[in-house]
Every structure is written in structure tokens, then in C-alpha cells.
Design an enzyme around this catalytic site. Structure first.
Site, PDB file in Angstrom:
ATOM      1  N   GLU A  47       0.895  -1.167   0.000  1.00 38.64           N
ATOM      2  CA  GLU A  47       0.000   0.000   0.000  1.00 38.64           C
ATOM      3  C   GLU A  47       0.922   1.202   0.000  1.00 38.64           C
ATOM      4  OE1 GLU A  47      -1.636   3.079   1.069  1.00 38.64           O
ATOM      5  OE2 GLU A  47      -2.155   2.234   3.012  1.00 38.64           O
ATOM      6  N   CYS A  71      -1.562   8.793   3.479  1.00 36.46           N
ATOM      7  CA  CYS A  71      -1.437   8.541   2.049  1.00 36.46           C
ATOM      8  C   CYS A  71      -2.771   8.771   1.356  1.00 36.46           C
ATOM      9  CB  CYS A  71      -0.861   7.167   1.766  1.00 36.46           C
ATOM     10  SG  CYS A  71      -1.841   5.874   2.419  1.00 36.46           S
TER      11      CYS A  71
HETATM   12  C1  UN1 Z   1      -1.871   5.689   5.023  1.00 30.87           C
HETATM   13  O1  UN1 Z   1      -1.928   6.898   5.175  1.00 30.87           O
HETATM   14  O2  UN1 Z   1      -0.775   5.097   5.005  1.00 30.87           O
HETATM   15  O3  UN1 Z   1      -8.219   6.476   5.125  1.00 30.87           O
HETATM   16  C2  UN1 Z   1      -3.056   4.861   4.799  1.00 30.87           C
HETATM   17  C3  UN1 Z   1      -7.287   6.933   5.780  1.00 30.87           C
HETATM   18  C4  UN1 Z   1      -6.277   6.009   6.361  1.00 30.87           C
HETATM   19  C5  UN1 Z   1      -5.107   6.005   5.457  1.00 30.87           C
HETATM   20  C6  UN1 Z   1      -4.108   5.000   5.816  1.00 30.87           C
HETATM   21  N1  UN1 Z   1      -6.828   4.699   6.560  1.00 30.87           N
HETATM   22  O4  UN1 Z   1      -7.120   8.137   5.916  1.00 30.87           O
END
Ligand code: UN1
Length: 504
Positions: free
Chosen positions: A265, A299
Site C-alpha cells: 500500500e 497517504c
Molecule cells: C496511510 O496513510 O498510510 O483512510 C493509509 C485513511 C487512512 C489512510 C491510511 N486509513 O485516511
């Protein structure tokens, strides 16, 4: 005929409470934020756990390999129960965990509480999914045969977590791999080893054996020792696209090594597209939440705001007003909305970039001078393509698009190669249907913020440069940590069933 979008906006504060499924468990108690703040401010940071050398990682893998078969053969219910216990335990341990998130990861209270809730949600969700996914299945057979399908752990699994969700993602990866029947070596980010150490200690206290979940603190060298060991049968990774590709190369390099999965991810160039029918107040709230809260260190965060040309002036005027209400400061102060970025290196990169764009600043917010604070900043671009890369901080870029070019605008975002989140604000249902068909992203959010995916409701993860697909907190995640096996028995021929019976 343009039909209005059926959903009615719901009145939320800019700083909406953390969403969580919490699976029936109410985490709210009588503590006020001030009580929590007192406890957090009095909390003493433990020493950081020692880094694991390459040799120590190799020893951990040896122990993990020895322990894995028994764990894989334990009934899935036993493994799931350990996760349910861990969820309860984390709930009881809320204050120390929140304190660690505030002090070590420099999260605000809102973010720290949301982080603990998400970790708990992952434990409960995967515990329950595992019992469904890992139950043996009888499959349709030709006459005279029986077919059974089972999912089993792969062996030793490596999990590599980021600093921005040092508890939630660290725990989510590790418990997914554990409940699937693997022995796990979990490497936290070098910035946040204490939070991870506490999570692992709680897991051990809840019945996950010490050799089944081992903590390997450290940086790139520790990571390389883990990914480079041919006994490691899979890697779950959250972090940069560049590192994901380096891991993919490492896994592929050795010709004799088993072909093993990478669950990655990674980053995004996440856009929000706003048309002239959008509700301005809601757009502004959702932009502030998505781009600036958590200091933009998600992210999923909004990087590129694409406004239909005719609403640019009005939206920007309102957005500036909303930005001016943001308080940037020490996250241990309950009044703070936005804390610092994670460390001096991150600060240096972001500030250098921000200064290089000074002639294009539309607006920025006051922030303390010392302590790695990046002032939330809005930057005007002539074209969305002028945004060169993901900047992992509270920096938002804005560009415009003309009426009649929506399809091309979405295509332009797709063409950048990333596919993580996208936001859309439009009150026309046909528009959201169109964008849902065109957007090549893992998570599309319509008329709301683009961050804070809820475990079990918005399984999270992207495609193409943003990752390999299977979504954390979704129904297809756990099987990625397992091998599938079938057993087919011919129950009619003498050579089939009869010989099996005689062996018994
Ligand atoms: C990350 O930032 O690495 O939806 C992923 C969201 C979080 C993002 C996680 N679950 O903002």
C-alpha cells in the site's frame, strides 16, 4: 435531465469526531479531553527498543519458522480469540497508547484516539473474517469425489509498517498475518518503535506466542535483512512506491527462492474534483479535513484540488477563512488542530519545496518557528500536471477545470499513474455515477472528506503505482496471507477411498 444527488449533507464540524466501526464496543467513557490531556502530559516515554541487526533478524526467522507449523494447525478460532482479547486489551490500554501516539508520532488527540480505535477495529474485523475465510469448504464435485478447500498460513511473514499509522497499520498488518496462521516478523518505522513495542507486548499477553509475533525495530538495513531472507514467505508493506518496488526486486532476485506475494500500500496523487453544483461550506470543510489535518501525513490525503473555473474565487475566499481558524502547534495541547511533521528530514524536504513555490502561494497559516512545523499552505498551479510528486505534508495544490471537460479532468488524474483516493463534490447524481466509472482509484469519496477510511466499511487501498490491491479492512485481505489447498478424494474406486481407509 439532471437529477439532484439524493444524499443530504450532514452537519459536521470541521474537526469531525473519528469514525470507527468499533464493532459494537463503545469506547467513549466519562473522561473529558482535559483529563486525557493531563494523563498524556504526565506520561513518561519508555526507552526505545533496541534495533535488530541483520543477524538478529535471521535468528528471529529461525525461531519463527520453527513455531509456524503448530500455529498454522491451531484451530482458527484459537487464533481469532487472541485477536479479540488484544482488542479488549488495547481498549483498556487506551491512555498509554494515546500518549505514545502523541509523544512518539506527534499526533493530535483526535488522531491518536482514532488511531487506537482503528487498531482495535482491525483486530475485531480480522478475527471475525478469519473464522469465515478459514473454515474448510466443501466444493462441488463430479460424482464419486469429494473436494475440500482449505486456507493455511504461508509460514514466516514479514510486515513493514509506516510511521504515520504506527499503531493502526502496524497492528493491522501483523494481526492479519498472525490470524491467517503465519509466524510474523514485524518491523515498525524507525521513527515509531515504542508504539509498536507496546502493541507487541499486549499481543503476547493475549495469547499470541512470542515466536509467532516478533518485533524487529530498525531502518533500511533491518528491512533488507527481512525481505532478503529466502525463508520469508510473504511481505506486507505500507510506505513509498519506491521502497515497494525495491522490495519487489529483492523478492524476485534469487532464482531458487519461492515466488512469494508482496502486499503493498503506497503513495498517491489524490485529487478532489469539485463542480459548480457542490455545496460550498461542505467543500471547504472537507478540503480542510482531507488536506491539512494530520498535517497532511496520510497517504489518503488530498493533494490536488480541482475546482470548476466559475467557483474558484468564491471557494478560495471561503477556504482562506477556514484555514485561518486552524491552530498549528504542540499536539499535546488539546487546542491544537495540526501538529508538526514527523521529523527534521521531512521538515527539510517539505519546507524547501514550499519555499521554492513561494511565487505561487495563495494562502498559508501561521505556525511555530521551531519544532518541524510546516504551515498549511495552498499553492496555485496553472495545470494539474505541474504537480510533480506526492508531498507528504499539509501542502495543497489547486487548479481549475472548465465546464464540459470533466471526463478529461478525471482522465488527467488517472494518467498520473497513481490510484489511491479521489474526492468528488457534486450534487448531480449522474456526475458521481460518471466519475465512479471513470476514476481508477481504490477509494472514491463523494460529497465528504477523503480520509479516515473505516475498517469493514471502506476497505482501504489503491491500484497501479498506489499498491497491489487487496484492501486492508476488507473481505479479500486475509486470503492474501494464506495458501489455498484442495484435497480431492475419489470415493468410488477401490484404489481411492479403500486405500485411504486401510492406512487409517
Ligand atoms: C496511510 O496513510 O498510510 O483512510 C493509509 C485513511 C487512512 C489512510 C491510511 N486509513 O485516511
Amino acid at each position: 435531465g439532471l437529477t439532484p444527488h439524493p444524499s443530504i449533507p450532514h452537519p459536521r464540524d470541521v474537526f469531525e469526531p473519528a469514525r470507527s466501526n468499533s464493532f459494537g464496543i463503545d469506547l467513549d467513557d466519562s473522561r473529558t479531553l482535559d483529563d486525557v490531556a493531563d494523563a498524556v502530559q504526565a506520561f513518561e516515554m519508555p526507552p526505545a527498543p533496541a534495533e535488530a541487526s541483520a543477524d538478529q533478524v535471521a535468528d528471529m526467522i529461525t525461531r519463527a519458522e520453527a513455531a509456524a507449523p503448530a500455529w498454522a494447525q491451531a484451530p482458527v478460532g484459537v487464533r481469532a480469540e487472541a485477536l479479540e482479547k488484544l482488542a479488549d486489551r488495547m481498549q483498556d490500554d487506551m491512555l498509554p497508547l494515546v500518549s505514545l501516539c502523541v509523544h512518539e508520532a506527534r499526533k493530535t488527540y483526535d488522531d491518536a484516539v482514532a488511531e487506537v480505535r482503528e487498531a482495535i477495529d482491525f483486530c475485531r474485523y480480522y478475527a471475525r473474517r478469519a473464522c469465515q475465510d478459514f473454515a474448510p469448504q466443501d466444493l462441488p464435485s463430479v460424482t464419486g469425489e469429494t473436494n475440500r478447500l482449505t486456507l493455511e498460513g504461508r509460514g514466516v511473514f514479514g510486515c513493514i509498517a509506516p510511521w504515520n499509522f504506527p499503531l493502526a497499520i502496524f497492528t493491522g498488518q501483523a494481526v492479519a498475518a498472525v490470524v491467517a496462521g503465519n509466524a510474523v516478523i514485524a518491523k515498525p518505522a524507525p521513527q515509531t518503535p515504542r508504539i509498536a513495542a507496546r502493541a507487541v507486548a499486549l499481543a503476547h499477553a493475549c495469547g499470541i506466542p512470542a515466536d509467532i509475533l516478533q518485533l524487529a525495530p530498525g531502518g533500511a538495513e533491518t528491512g533488507a535483512a527481512l525481505t532478503g531472507d529466502p525463508r520469508v514467505m510473504g511481505i506486507a508493506f505500507t510506505g513509498s512506491t519506491r521502497t515497494a518496488k525495491a522490495i519487489q526486486r529483492t523478492l524476485a532476485e534469487d532464482a531458487t527462492r519461492p515466488i512469494v506475494p508482496l502486499i503493498a500500500e503506497t503513495g498517491g496523487l489524490n485529487a478532489m474534483i469539485v463542480d459548480s453544483t457542490a455545496l460550498p461550506e461542505q467543500v471547504v470543510q472537507d478540503v480542510v479535513t482531507s488536506a491539512f489535518l494530520s498535517a497532511g501525513q496520510r497517504c489518503s490525503a488530498l493533494r490536488l484540488l480541482l475546482l470548476q473555473e466559475d467557483i474558484y474565487d468564491r471557494t478560495i475566499t471561503m477556504l482562506k477563512g477556514a484555514m485561518d481558524t486552524l491552530i498549528v502547534g504542540d499536539p499535546a495541547d488539546p487546542a491544537t488542530d495540526i501538529g508538526p511533521v514527523i521529523d527534521g528530514d521531512a521538515w527539510q524536504r517539505l519546507e524547501t519545496y514550499r519555499q521554492s513555490m513561494k511565487s505561487r502561494w495563495v494562502h498559508h497559516v501561521a505556525a511555530p518557528e521551531a519544532g518541524n512545523f510546516i504551515p498549511p499552505t495552498l499553492i496555485r498551479l496553472d495545470s494539474p500536471d505541474d504537480l510533480e510528486q506526492e508531498w507528504f505534508g499539509p501542502i495543497l495544490h489547486v487548479a481549475t477545470w472548465k465546464a464540459g471537460t470533466l471526463a478529461r479532468t478525471v482522465e488527467g488524474v488517472n494518467a498520473r499513474g497513481y490510484g489511491l483516493t479521489m474526492g468528488l463534490h457534486s450534487r448531480i447524481a449522474d456526475v458521481s455515477e460518471d466519475v465512479a466509472r471513470w476514476a481508477r482509484v481504490g477509494n472514491l469519496y463523494v460529497n465528504r472528506s477523503m480520509t479516515g477510511a473505516v475498517v469493514g466499511s471502506q476497505p482501504f487501498g489503491g491500484e497501479r503505482l498506489s499498491g497491489t490491491g487487496p484492501k486492508a479492512g476488507g473481505p479479500h485481505y486475509l486470503p492474501m496471507f494464506a495458501v489455498e489447498r484442495t484435497v480431492t478424494v475419489d470415493t468410488t474406486s477401490a484404489g481411492g477411498n479403500a486405500s485411504l481407509l486401510s492406512i487409517e
